[in-house]
Design a protein around this motif. Structure first.
Motif, PDB file in Angstrom:
ATOM      1  N   ASP A  64      57.470 -57.972-119.415  1.00 10.59           N
ATOM      2  CA  ASP A  64      57.184 -56.859-118.853  1.00 10.59           C
ATOM      3  C   ASP A  64      57.673 -55.493-119.613  1.00 10.59           C
ATOM      4  O   ASP A  64      57.025 -54.601-120.137  1.00 10.59           O
ATOM      5  N   ARG A  86      55.731 -52.716-122.139  1.00  8.74           N
ATOM      6  CA  ARG A  86      55.803 -51.256-121.864  1.00  8.74           C
ATOM      7  C   ARG A  86      56.257 -50.917-123.037  1.00  8.74           C
ATOM      8  O   ARG A  86      55.782 -49.881-123.604  1.00  8.74           O
ATOM      9  N   TYR A 128      40.514 -56.488-108.628  1.00  7.53           N
ATOM     10  CA  TYR A 128      41.690 -55.692-109.124  1.00  7.53           C
ATOM     11  C   TYR A 128      41.228 -54.976-110.195  1.00  7.53           C
ATOM     12  O   TYR A 128      41.619 -53.751-110.479  1.00  7.53           O
ATOM     13  N   PRO A 162      44.912 -54.239-104.984  1.00 12.68           N
ATOM     14  CA  PRO A 162      46.366 -54.488-105.606  1.00 12.68           C
ATOM     15  C   PRO A 162      46.380 -56.044-105.839  1.00 12.68           C
ATOM     16  O   PRO A 162      46.096 -56.863-105.073  1.00 12.68           O
ATOM     17  N   SER A 184      49.450 -58.516-107.922  1.00 13.07           N
ATOM     18  CA  SER A 184      50.759 -58.564-108.908  1.00 13.07           C
ATOM     19  C   SER A 184      50.390 -59.353-110.040  1.00 13.07           C
ATOM     20  O   SER A 184      49.812 -60.500-109.856  1.00 13.07           O
ATOM     21  N   MET A 196      47.565 -57.004-117.435  1.00 11.81           N
ATOM     22  CA  MET A 196      47.966 -56.281-116.413  1.00 11.81           C
ATOM     23  C   MET A 196      49.312 -55.956-116.851  1.00 11.81           C
ATOM     24  O   MET A 196      49.920 -54.872-116.293  1.00 11.81           O
ATOM     25  N   ASP A 252      50.128 -51.965-115.715  1.00 12.39           N
ATOM     26  CA  ASP A 252      51.355 -51.893-114.777  1.00 12.39           C
ATOM     27  C   ASP A 252      52.517 -51.129-115.487  1.00 12.39           C
ATOM     28  O   ASP A 252      52.883 -50.857-116.538  1.00 12.39           O
TER      29      ASP A 252
END
Length: 192
Positions: free
Chosen positions: A78, A82, A146, A152, A154, A188, A192
């Motif tokens: 993650d 980013r 989604y 929502p 995850s 995703m 996110d």
């Protein structure tokens, strides 16, 4: 982001009679990731989020507990996603990032909108392991919600998805489903 907070210095080990991840392989990969994260220019081959998503380690008795390593890898993936998004936005602008997200989402939607039972290939061999089509199709419907209804979901639900086994043509080919879900996780993580 401090990578040391994302990845512990070491992991708990399973009992000597149980299988866990090869500690040396895990440590070497995470050291490469640390160097890549802290000093990307110094890394011989920078670790990307896709590398984290696809890494695997040999099972060994008394190795690192897989759940703890997997959780750390998810956080690392993650963080790298980013960073990759931020680098793309900085280099090419937010429009370039949005185009890339839109392109990937379009590719995924094409498969998601296929009818239940027809989203993925069936294994060519009769007795080979495959994934239960109903389980995979259920996750695919959740992914449509989604992406299109802002329901929502995850990224960890997708990473940890477990499908009942099927045999041969009664299920979907595992490798194709796994490759598709890797792309879903990529999308995703970028969103996110």
């Amino acid at each position: 982001m401090d990578i040391q907070r994302q990845i512990p210095a070491s992991f708990d080990r399973v009992q000597r009679s149980q299988y866990g991840y090869n500690a040396k392989q895990v440590d070497q990969f995470l050291e490469r990731a640390r160097v890549s994260f802290e000093a990307p220019a110094a890394a011989a081959r920078p670790v990307k989020s896709a590398d984290v998503r696809s890494v695997s380690f040999d099972p060994v008795k008394g190795g690192y507990a897989a759940a703890a390593v997997d959780a750390a890898l998810d956080r690392l993936e993650d963080a790298l996603a980013r960073r990759e998004r931020d680098e793309l936005v900085q280099a090419s602008g937010e429009e370039a990032w949005l185009r890339e997200i839109g392109r990937l989402a379009g590719v995924l939607r094409g498969r998601l909108h296929r009818p239940d039972g027809q989203r993925f290939r069936r294994p060519a061999k009769a007795k080979v392991r495959s994934y239960n089509t109903a389980d995979v199709d259920k996750l695919c419907r959740e992914l449509i919600d989604y992406l299109e209804e802002d329901t929502p979901l995850s990224v960890d639900n997708v990473r940890r998805a477990v499908f009942r086994p099927a045999a041969g043509r009664d299920g979907y080919e595992e490798s194709q489903v796994d490759a598709f879900l890797d792309r879903v996780v990529e999308l995703m993580a970028a969103i996110d």
